[in-house]
Design a protein around this motif. Structure first.
Motif, PDB file in Angstrom:
ATOM      1  N   UNK A   1      -8.705 -90.986 -72.259  1.00  0.00           N
ATOM      2  CA  UNK A   1      -8.076 -91.970 -71.375  1.00  0.00           C
ATOM      3  C   UNK A   1      -7.057 -91.305 -70.468  1.00  0.00           C
ATOM      4  N   UNK A   2      -6.337 -90.315 -71.000  1.00  0.00           N
ATOM      5  CA  UNK A   2      -5.342 -89.611 -70.196  1.00  0.00           C
ATOM      6  C   UNK A   2      -5.999 -88.859 -69.043  1.00  0.00           C
ATOM      7  N   UNK A   3      -7.246 -88.401 -69.257  1.00  0.00           N
ATOM      8  CA  UNK A   3      -7.959 -87.654 -68.219  1.00  0.00           C
ATOM      9  C   UNK A   3      -8.689 -88.559 -67.240  1.00  0.00           C
ATOM     10  N   UNK A   4      -8.763 -89.860 -67.555  1.00  0.00           N
ATOM     11  CA  UNK A   4      -9.548 -90.786 -66.737  1.00  0.00           C
ATOM     12  C   UNK A   4      -9.113 -90.832 -65.268  1.00  0.00           C
ATOM     13  N   UNK A   5      -7.802 -90.857 -64.940  1.00  0.00           N
ATOM     14  CA  UNK A   5      -7.424 -90.906 -63.513  1.00  0.00           C
ATOM     15  C   UNK A   5      -7.997 -89.760 -62.689  1.00  0.00           C
ATOM     16  N   UNK A   6      -8.093 -88.568 -63.273  1.00  0.00           N
ATOM     17  CA  UNK A   6      -8.668 -87.444 -62.540  1.00  0.00           C
ATOM     18  C   UNK A   6     -10.140 -87.689 -62.234  1.00  0.00           C
ATOM     19  N   UNK A   7     -10.884 -88.224 -63.226  1.00  0.00           N
ATOM     20  CA  UNK A   7     -12.301 -88.520 -63.016  1.00  0.00           C
ATOM     21  C   UNK A   7     -12.479 -89.626 -61.986  1.00  0.00           C
ATOM     22  N   UNK A   8     -11.607 -90.618 -62.026  1.00  0.00           N
ATOM     23  CA  UNK A   8     -11.683 -91.711 -61.051  1.00  0.00           C
ATOM     24  C   UNK A   8     -11.416 -91.183 -59.642  1.00  0.00           C
ATOM     25  N   UNK A   9     -10.430 -90.290 -59.513  1.00  0.00           N
ATOM     26  CA  UNK A   9     -10.124 -89.711 -58.194  1.00  0.00           C
ATOM     27  C   UNK A   9     -11.324 -88.943 -57.653  1.00  0.00           C
ATOM     28  N   UNK A  10     -12.010 -88.196 -58.524  1.00  0.00           N
ATOM     29  CA  UNK A  10     -13.214 -87.464 -58.108  1.00  0.00           C
ATOM     30  C   UNK A  10     -14.299 -88.437 -57.644  1.00  0.00           C
ATOM     31  N   UNK A  11     -14.476 -89.514 -58.391  1.00  0.00           N
ATOM     32  CA  UNK A  11     -15.491 -90.507 -58.023  1.00  0.00           C
ATOM     33  C   UNK A  11     -15.136 -91.179 -56.703  1.00  0.00           C
TER      34      UNK A  11
END
Length: 403
Positions: A11-21
């Motif tokens: 969950x902590x890493x989710x914002x980075x994945x969302x930014x990439x998407x």
């Protein structure tokens, strides 16, 4: 290993994945807005839409290695200059070659490397920001998704891999690990000439990093990590020598074919870069003479790009100055990001990159570490300006105006 994949950490890493998407979705929308007059679509998810001139050279290195030859030996009507692919560094194409060994085509492998590196960029940036979602870090990730020149982070170019390496170098300094910093620096230098700023950052780290060490030990770590990073250039030159028999193959083609290789007067080079008439040289043709609205209004988007990039450097430097005045210090990561950002901005104009500075400047992405320390009154206008410019430069890219 299993521990590191706990739901809380994911969950902590989710914002980075969302930014990439989000970055991919925005770029896809820009590609669709760059529709040709005959109604055809830019196939953003294909490899063809991501390729430009230099992409062919990187792919040729991945396929068959380096070559250098006299142009007229193969093309009788060509100017008597040097041809080949030794003007391009090996970090990216060799990574593409390694991925292609698993079965994908070279083109697909290049796309996978590009997008995986971009995801890695967001992940390392997120770690550098503390991996805590706040208004400041959220806005910073939003700027990252539409970063100036970032359209090339999706292209078959080494920019995302080189920027990831530079971020790893900065992260290594932040962790106090000279090995991690040196490895990131080596990869940055091996991927792209602008990656040489990693050597500058590592040398300068003797002044701001390694706080628990004595002065001689700080200097030793700075020199050792910079030396390892500089070996990225030696590796590139060794590969070129193995293929061509010339240690100076890179310098030869730069001098012969591109009139580069010497130091330039930066302000004069800025003026030349600004004046490049892309609109006249590469204006796309459309049936009925009707270009898409976005393309029609983007044919000179490299000019506002220059002003936006300049404003970005000034904002980063001003933020660092304010932090120094208020707190009397910058963190190791902030110092490294400041040095890297200023150096990346200057390198293309000192070395001569009239036709490519706008993509080279994308590596100022590392300066986003300091954007997180800005006031929302600076972050929000910066985000708006970056979003508009991203669309304009992206339209130039997808319509074939940019090289």
């Amino acid at each position: 290993m299993i521990r590191s994949l706990r739901p809380g950490r994911l969950r902590a890493a989710l914002p980075a994945a969302v930014a990439w998407l989000v970055s991919n979705l925005v770029t896809w929308a820009v590609a669709r807005a760059s529709v040709a007059g005959d109604g055809s679509r830019v196939a953003y998810w294909s490899t063809a839409a991501r390729r430009r001139w230099d992409s062919e050279h990187y792919l040729s290195i991945a396929r068959g290695g380096y070559e250098m030859f006299r142009c007229r030996d193969r093309y009788p009507d060509f100017p008597d200059v040097t041809c080949g692919n030794v003007a391009w560094f090996p970090g990216y194409p060799m990574t593409v070659r390694a991925v292609s060994a698993a079965g994908p085509s070279y083109e697909l492998s290049a796309l996978l490397v590009t997008e995986a590196a971009l995801l890695g960029m967001f992940a390392v940036l997120w770690w550098l920001l503390g991996a805590v979602l706040t208004r400041a870090t959220g806005l910073t990730l939003a700027v990252a998704a539409v970063f100036p020149g970032g359209i090339y982070f999706h292209a078959l170019f080494p920019l995302s891999l080189a920027t990831l390496a530079l971020l790893v170098c900065v992260a290594g300094l932040g962790r106090g690990s000279w090995r991690t910093a040196a490895a990131g620096g080596f990869a940055a230098v091996a991927c792209h000439p602008v990656g040489a700023v990693a050597v500058v950052v590592l040398l300068a780290s003797a002044l701001f990093a390694w706080p628990g060490d004595t002065r001689p030990r700080r200097c030793a770590k700075a020199l050792a990590s910079a030396a390892v990073a500089g070996c990225g250039m030696l590796w590139a030159k060794w590969l070129m020598w193995q293929a061509t028999g010339h240690w100076d193959a890179y310098e030869t083609i730069q001098r012969s074919s591109y009139g580069q290789g010497d130091l330039r007067q930066p302000f004069a080079e800025m003026a030349r870069a600004y004046a490049v008439p892309f609109r006249d040289w590469y204006t796309p043709k459309a049936p009925g003479g009707r270009l898409p609205w976005l393309v029609e209004h983007s044919l000179a988007a490299h000019r506002p790009e220059f002003w936006l990039n300049t404003a970005f450097v000034v904002l980063v430097a001003a933020t660092a100055a304010v932090l120094l005045l208020r707190h009397r210090r910058l963190s190791v990561v902030e110092w490294a990001a400041l040095v890297a950002t200023v150096a990346v901005f200057l390198v293309p104009f000192v070395a001569g990159a009239q036709m490519s500075w706008y993509r080279n400047h994308a590596q100022m992405f590392v300066g986003l570490v300091l954007v997180a320390r800005m006031s929302p009154w600076a972050q929000v206008p910066l985000l708006a300006a970056c979003a508009v410019q991203y669309a304009l430069l992206g339209a130039m890219f997808f319509s074939g105006v940019l090289v």
